[in-house]
Design a protein around this motif. Structure first.
Motif, mmCIF file in Angstrom:
data_model
loop_
_atom_site.group_PDB
_atom_site.id
_atom_site.type_symbol
_atom_site.label_atom_id
_atom_site.label_comp_id
_atom_site.label_asym_id
_atom_site.label_seq_id
_atom_site.Cartn_x
_atom_site.Cartn_y
_atom_site.Cartn_z
ATOM 1 N N ASN A 140 -73.590 -8.294 -34.744
ATOM 2 C CA ASN A 140 -73.395 -6.862 -34.943
ATOM 3 C C ASN A 140 -72.663 -6.277 -33.735
ATOM 4 O O ASN A 140 -73.188 -6.271 -32.624
ATOM 5 C CB ASN A 140 -74.757 -6.186 -35.113
ATOM 6 C CG ASN A 140 -74.633 -4.749 -35.496
ATOM 7 O OD1 ASN A 140 -73.541 -4.183 -35.458
ATOM 8 N ND2 ASN A 140 -75.737 -4.143 -35.867
ATOM 9 N N PRO A 141 -71.431 -5.795 -33.909
ATOM 10 C CA PRO A 141 -70.675 -5.277 -32.771
ATOM 11 C C PRO A 141 -71.297 -4.026 -32.158
ATOM 12 O O PRO A 141 -71.162 -3.788 -30.953
ATOM 13 C CB PRO A 141 -69.298 -4.967 -33.353
ATOM 14 C CG PRO A 141 -69.483 -4.917 -34.803
ATOM 15 C CD PRO A 141 -70.678 -5.729 -35.147
ATOM 16 N N PHE A 142 -71.991 -3.233 -32.946
ATOM 17 C CA PHE A 142 -72.635 -2.027 -32.424
ATOM 18 C C PHE A 142 -73.735 -2.398 -31.428
ATOM 19 O O PHE A 142 -73.800 -1.853 -30.329
ATOM 20 C CB PHE A 142 -73.214 -1.231 -33.595
ATOM 21 C CG PHE A 142 -73.698 0.129 -33.233
ATOM 22 C CD1 PHE A 142 -72.810 1.137 -32.918
ATOM 23 C CD2 PHE A 142 -75.051 0.403 -33.219
ATOM 24 C CE1 PHE A 142 -73.260 2.392 -32.583
ATOM 25 C CE2 PHE A 142 -75.519 1.647 -32.892
ATOM 26 C CZ PHE A 142 -74.615 2.650 -32.565
ATOM 27 N N LEU A 143 -74.567 -3.382 -31.788
ATOM 28 C CA LEU A 143 -75.628 -3.824 -30.875
ATOM 29 C C LEU A 143 -75.051 -4.547 -29.665
ATOM 30 O O LEU A 143 -75.568 -4.412 -28.554
ATOM 31 C CB LEU A 143 -76.600 -4.742 -31.610
ATOM 32 C CG LEU A 143 -77.507 -4.064 -32.632
ATOM 33 C CD1 LEU A 143 -78.353 -5.098 -33.339
ATOM 34 C CD2 LEU A 143 -78.387 -3.033 -31.962
ATOM 35 N N GLN A 144 -73.973 -5.295 -29.876
ATOM 36 C CA GLN A 144 -73.340 -5.994 -28.761
ATOM 37 C C GLN A 144 -72.796 -5.010 -27.740
ATOM 38 O O GLN A 144 -72.862 -5.253 -26.536
ATOM 39 C CB GLN A 144 -72.218 -6.890 -29.255
ATOM 40 C CG GLN A 144 -72.720 -8.120 -29.942
ATOM 41 C CD GLN A 144 -71.586 -9.002 -30.412
ATOM 42 O OE1 GLN A 144 -70.426 -8.622 -30.327
ATOM 43 N NE2 GLN A 144 -71.930 -10.172 -30.887
ATOM 44 N N PHE A 145 -72.244 -3.890 -28.197
ATOM 45 C CA PHE A 145 -71.722 -2.887 -27.280
ATOM 46 C C PHE A 145 -72.833 -2.320 -26.405
ATOM 47 O O PHE A 145 -72.696 -2.229 -25.181
ATOM 48 C CB PHE A 145 -71.051 -1.760 -28.076
ATOM 49 C CG PHE A 145 -70.592 -0.620 -27.221
ATOM 50 C CD1 PHE A 145 -69.485 -0.752 -26.407
ATOM 51 C CD2 PHE A 145 -71.277 0.577 -27.224
ATOM 52 C CE1 PHE A 145 -69.071 0.292 -25.605
ATOM 53 C CE2 PHE A 145 -70.873 1.627 -26.440
ATOM 54 C CZ PHE A 145 -69.758 1.488 -25.631
ATOM 55 N N THR A 189 -82.798 -23.883 -36.152
ATOM 56 C CA THR A 189 -82.010 -23.065 -37.062
ATOM 57 C C THR A 189 -82.142 -21.593 -36.704
ATOM 58 O O THR A 189 -83.169 -21.143 -36.201
ATOM 59 C CB THR A 189 -82.454 -23.273 -38.512
ATOM 60 O OG1 THR A 189 -83.826 -22.934 -38.618
ATOM 61 C CG2 THR A 189 -82.262 -24.710 -38.943
ATOM 62 N N ILE A 190 -81.086 -20.884 -36.968
ATOM 63 C CA ILE A 190 -81.072 -19.447 -36.722
ATOM 64 C C ILE A 190 -81.225 -18.740 -38.063
ATOM 65 O O ILE A 190 -80.491 -19.033 -39.007
ATOM 66 C CB ILE A 190 -79.751 -19.025 -36.046
ATOM 67 C CG1 ILE A 190 -79.604 -19.726 -34.707
ATOM 68 C CG2 ILE A 190 -79.710 -17.523 -35.858
ATOM 69 C CD1 ILE A 190 -78.261 -19.512 -34.059
ATOM 70 N N ASP A 236 -81.485 -12.984 -37.539
ATOM 71 C CA ASP A 236 -81.044 -13.163 -36.154
ATOM 72 C C ASP A 236 -79.526 -13.292 -36.065
ATOM 73 O O ASP A 236 -78.904 -12.783 -35.132
ATOM 74 C CB ASP A 236 -81.691 -14.397 -35.543
ATOM 75 C CG ASP A 236 -83.163 -14.203 -35.275
ATOM 76 O OD1 ASP A 236 -83.603 -13.039 -35.182
ATOM 77 O OD2 ASP A 236 -83.876 -15.209 -35.174
ATOM 78 N N LYS A 237 -78.936 -13.963 -37.050
ATOM 79 C CA LYS A 237 -77.488 -14.135 -37.054
ATOM 80 C C LYS A 237 -76.787 -12.791 -37.213
ATOM 81 O O LYS A 237 -75.800 -12.504 -36.534
ATOM 82 C CB LYS A 237 -77.081 -15.081 -38.176
ATOM 83 C CG LYS A 237 -75.652 -15.506 -38.095
ATOM 84 C CD LYS A 237 -75.368 -16.576 -39.104
ATOM 85 C CE LYS A 237 -73.942 -17.054 -38.967
ATOM 86 N NZ LYS A 237 -73.645 -18.131 -39.889
#
Length: 45
Positions: free
Chosen positions: A15-20, A4-5, A9-10
């Motif tokens: 989060n688009p800011f962290l993904q960028f 399970t997550i 963590d999910k």
């Protein structure tokens, strides 16, 4: 057995800011490997 997550963590994964910033970091890492040479492009001299 399922893994399970957690909610924390999910949220971090979506989060688009962290993904960028993760995208920029990986691009710099890939470019540095290609520019400095790896096994396929390393000079034999």
């Amino acid at each position: 057995m399922k893994k399970t997550i957690s909610k924390k963590d999910k949220k971090r994964m979506t989060n688009p800011f962290l993904q960028f910033f993760r995208f920029i970091y990986l691009n710099i890492k890939i470019i540095s490997v290609v520019a400095l040479g790896h096994g396929g492009t390393r000079d034999n001299n």
